[in-house]
Motif scaffolding. Structure first.
Motif, PDB file in Angstrom:
ATOM      1  N   GLU A   1     -67.172   4.289 -10.075  1.00  0.00           N
ATOM      2  CA  GLU A   1     -66.297   3.133  -9.905  1.00  0.00           C
ATOM      3  C   GLU A   1     -67.117   1.862  -9.719  1.00  0.00           C
ATOM      4  O   GLU A   1     -66.758   0.783 -10.184  1.00  0.00           O
ATOM      5  CB  GLU A   1     -65.386   3.342  -8.689  1.00  0.00           C
ATOM      6  CG  GLU A   1     -64.380   2.222  -8.483  1.00  0.00           C
ATOM      7  CD  GLU A   1     -63.473   2.492  -7.290  1.00  0.00           C
ATOM      8  OE1 GLU A   1     -62.700   1.581  -6.941  1.00  0.00           O
ATOM      9  OE2 GLU A   1     -63.580   3.595  -6.738  1.00  0.00           O
TER      10      GLU A   1
ATOM     11  N   ASN B   1     -68.684   8.262 -14.455  1.00  0.00           N
ATOM     12  CA  ASN B   1     -67.500   8.244 -13.597  1.00  0.00           C
ATOM     13  C   ASN B   1     -67.673   7.396 -12.357  1.00  0.00           C
ATOM     14  O   ASN B   1     -67.041   7.616 -11.348  1.00  0.00           O
ATOM     15  CB  ASN B   1     -67.129   9.675 -13.184  1.00  0.00           C
ATOM     16  CG  ASN B   1     -66.796  10.537 -14.384  1.00  0.00           C
ATOM     17  OD1 ASN B   1     -66.167  10.060 -15.321  1.00  0.00           O
ATOM     18  ND2 ASN B   1     -67.239  11.795 -14.349  1.00  0.00           N
TER      19      ASN B   1
ATOM     20  N   GLU C   1     -54.066   7.054  -6.242  1.00  0.00           N
ATOM     21  CA  GLU C   1     -55.318   7.520  -6.823  1.00  0.00           C
ATOM     22  C   GLU C   1     -55.183   7.749  -8.333  1.00  0.00           C
ATOM     23  O   GLU C   1     -56.079   7.409  -9.111  1.00  0.00           O
ATOM     24  CB  GLU C   1     -55.773   8.800  -6.132  1.00  0.00           C
ATOM     25  CG  GLU C   1     -56.248   8.591  -4.707  1.00  0.00           C
ATOM     26  CD  GLU C   1     -56.627   9.898  -4.025  1.00  0.00           C
ATOM     27  OE1 GLU C   1     -56.425  10.962  -4.655  1.00  0.00           O
ATOM     28  OE2 GLU C   1     -57.105   9.837  -2.877  1.00  0.00           O
TER      29      GLU C   1
ATOM     30  N   LYS D   1     -57.136   5.742 -11.189  1.00  0.00           N
ATOM     31  CA  LYS D   1     -57.935   6.487 -12.160  1.00  0.00           C
ATOM     32  C   LYS D   1     -57.554   6.110 -13.586  1.00  0.00           C
ATOM     33  O   LYS D   1     -58.419   5.919 -14.449  1.00  0.00           O
ATOM     34  CB  LYS D   1     -57.735   7.977 -11.939  1.00  0.00           C
ATOM     35  CG  LYS D   1     -58.614   8.850 -12.822  1.00  0.00           C
ATOM     36  CD  LYS D   1     -58.417  10.322 -12.486  1.00  0.00           C
ATOM     37  CE  LYS D   1     -59.325  11.196 -13.377  1.00  0.00           C
ATOM     38  NZ  LYS D   1     -59.138  12.637 -13.064  1.00  0.00           N
TER      39      LYS D   1
ATOM     40  N   ARG E   1     -58.956   2.709 -14.414  1.00  0.00           N
ATOM     41  CA  ARG E   1     -60.397   2.765 -14.703  1.00  0.00           C
ATOM     42  C   ARG E   1     -60.653   3.253 -16.133  1.00  0.00           C
ATOM     43  O   ARG E   1     -61.494   2.743 -16.850  1.00  0.00           O
ATOM     44  CB  ARG E   1     -61.104   3.667 -13.696  1.00  0.00           C
ATOM     45  CG  ARG E   1     -61.226   3.076 -12.306  1.00  0.00           C
ATOM     46  CD  ARG E   1     -62.271   3.809 -11.485  1.00  0.00           C
ATOM     47  NE  ARG E   1     -61.937   5.210 -11.313  1.00  0.00           N
ATOM     48  CZ  ARG E   1     -61.271   5.687 -10.262  1.00  0.00           C
ATOM     49  NH1 ARG E   1     -60.859   4.852  -9.307  1.00  0.00           N
ATOM     50  NH2 ARG E   1     -61.014   6.952 -10.156  1.00  0.00           N
TER      51      ARG E   1
END
Length: 601
Positions: free
Chosen positions: A581, A579, A550, A554, A557
């Motif tokens: 995705e 935020n 995760e 993150k 991203r």
């Protein structure tokens, strides 16, 4: 009941203990005794009474029972306790190794000396001592139908047995000294309500998960004695000393339930009734003793308390030996006959422990009766029994057979074809020789092998085909899950399996096969024993990996988002939010598509 002229006075030293309380209750039930309870506890309420025990409470309030605090190491306190009583029942003795040698010697041996001296000073007529059948057991040799002619062993099973034998010898030797008559009773393996030794030890082992094991063959017999029968025998010995003392005074008598049972069958019945798992895994007694001795030595070297594993080692010795005793002398001379059978005694004991546990045993029973995960994985049949070592003989036979085949095909330096050819030749010679042997050789009958033994039934063939089809379909299902990329758990499992397969393939086939053989016969067994611990570690690792993934996603991203043009970021925030995705994926897809269009044009 009012105190009458026919009542008799007595003192029960150790009356707050397991056996002592049973003697007190038996005396009060008879109704013609005034009982003085001498114990090391601070009060009769804390040491021996129960709010539900109306008989004892009424006896104390009516004066039929009284309490005095006594330390058997203090002669003056014992003198005060036994003063004016013609009969003394002595049941007090250390029952734990936690006391250490010095304190145990003071409580058992010096305590016996003080009790004898106090009885002589106070002109006590009869002293009945509750000893143990352990005083004739050396810890290694079987005792079958042993009687009172057995001598004390040269080497005792443990420290407590040695000290109890010394105390018993002192009390028997004091017979006919200043008019004091003595005798000793040797009950074997006392059990019953309120037991804090044998039954409590079994419960502790069950709580810790060690109750699964059978030490030794499991066929050895042992005598057990219900605590109420011990109390009955002690009072019968007092009556015998009072009426025909010649055949009883100065003697020791074995006391049992007169129903020898297989010790592990008895343990299994107790544990199962209390809601715990029955012992199913057999362990060689010698191997267990060696391991315990080694662990004890390591603890001693590390500065831990000496003999901290003494009780466990003695349990191994007792649990793997046969110990049965003959009670005919007690029946003949003191008129002993067990009023409570083994079946009834076990039922009373289980009922008392179940009530004290407030109904939690039924929950445990449900938990233990449920199949373990590895048992379900292996199908719960013969394969599970073999790989989980539930039958040592079958498991060892299978392991030895597979080991011989492994040596024949992998370590014999022969080719695979020559190994198969020689094996088939050996099988053919064996079957031919077996078929031509006579049906009877020197009284031993030879069983013929039927031709149907080598046939495969249609049901087995269908089951095998169905198993192969299910395996294939399961594999296809896993591939589809991996193709979707939505199941991280399946991905990690497959990745780990492929990694180990890569490691295996980096070695030679014979090494891989040998490691796999040992792994199969150990991993399932270890996992079943430590299922909760291993599951906990696996869960912790899985959560750690998941958190790491995760964090990586993150960070990816964030890095992708920081590289986007301002107009694309504005469009992302306006349409999907900062935020999201989905927004990142959509923008990236649009950007890539735009670049492809520009390049093509």
């Amino acid at each position: 009941m009012a105190i009458g002229e026919n009542t008799r006075n007595c003192v029960v030293i150790g009356g707050g203990g397991f056996v002592g309380k049973a003697v007190v209750m038996k005396l009060l039930e008879l109704g013609n005794w005034i009982v003085r309870i001498a114990d090391s506890g601070t009060s009769p309420v804390s040491c021996l009474s129960d709010e539900r025990d109306s008989l004892l409470s009424n006896a104390i309030s009516s004066g039929r029972a009284s309490y005095v605090q006594v330390d058997v190491r203090d002669l003056s306190q014992i003198v005060i306790a036994v003063e004016g009583s013609p009969d003394v029942f002595y049941t007090n003795a250390a029952q734990s190794y936690e006391a250490g040698f010095y304190l145990s010697h003071q409580l058992i041996v010096q305590g016996a000396k003080n009790v004898i001296e106090a009885c002589r000073k106070c002109k006590v007529k009869r002293l009945i001592y509750c000893s143990s059948a352990d005083v004739v057991f050396d810890g290694s040799h079987d005792i079958i139908n042993g009687d009172e002619s057995l001598p004390y062993p040269w080497k005792f099973q443990d420290m407590l047995s040695d000290l109890k034998a010394q105390a018993e010898a002192l009390i028997l030797f004091a017979n006919d000294n200043d008019g004091l008559m003595t005798c000793s009773l040797r009950p074997s393996n006392i059990f019953g309500p309120g037991d804090r030794n044998f039954i409590s030890f079994l419960v502790q082992q069950a709580e810790s998960g060690w109750s699964k094991y059978i030490i030794g063959s499991g066929e050895n017999l042992s005598d057990f004695t219900y605590v109420g029968n011990v109390a009955h025998a002690i009072i019968s010995a007092q009556e015998a000393l009072d009426s025909h003392s010649v055949s009883v005074a100065g003697k020791a008598f074995f006391i049992t339930n007169n129903e020898p049972v297989k010790i592990w069958a008895f343990v299994s019945d107790i544990l199962e009734a209390l809601g715990y798992q029955r012992p199913i895994i057999k362990l060689p007694a010698r191997v267990v003793s060696i391991i315990l001795s080694l662990v004890d030595w390591m603890h001693e070297k590390s500065g831990a308390e000496k003999n901290c594993f003494e009780s466990a080692k003695n349990l191994v010795k007792s649990a793997s030996c046969t110990r049965t005793f003959n009670c005919s002398a007690a029946q003949k001379h003191i008129g002993y006959s067990p009023p409570i059978s083994m079946e009834e005694g076990i039922a009373i004991t289980i009922d008392s422990f179940t009530q004290s546990a407030n109904g939690t045993f039924s929950t445990r029973c449900t938990d233990f009766c449920e199949q373990s995960k590895v048992d379900k994985l292996l199908g719960g049949g013969k394969v599970a029994d073999i790989l989980l070592w539930r039958d040592e003989t079958k498991t060892f036979t299978c392991f030895l057979t597979l080991g011989l085949l492994y040596y024949w095909f992998c370590l014999s330096q022969r080719t695979l074809i020559s190994s198969f050819a020689e094996l088939l030749l050996l099988v053919a010679v064996f079957l031919c020789g077996h078929g031509n042997m006579p049906l009877n050789i020197y009284g031993f009958s030879i069983q013929r092998i039927s031709s149907s033994y080598f046939e495969i039934s249609e049901n087995v063939t269908r089951d095998l085909a169905a198993t192969m089809a299910c395996s294939w379909n399961e594999g296809a299902h896993i591939v589809r899950l991996l193709a979707k990329g939505e199941n991280w758990s399946t991905f990690l499992k497959v990745a780990v399996c492929l990694y180990f397969l890569k490691l295996y393939l980096s070695y030679s086939f014979s090494v891989v096969l040998g490691v796999a053989l040992v792994f199969v016969f150990t991993s399932f067994y270890v996992y079943e024993q430590y299922e909760e611990e291993i599951d906990g570690i696996a869960k912790l690792l899985f959560v750690s990996v998941k958190k790491s993934m995760e964090l990586i996603m993150k960070s990816l991203r964030v890095s992708f988002g920081s590289n986007l043009p301002d107009d694309l970021l504005h469009e992302q925030n306006a349409l999907f939010g900062k935020n999201s995705e989905v927004a990142i994926q959509q923008i990236l897809h649009d950007g890539v598509h735009s670049e492809e269009c520009i390049g093509s044009s």
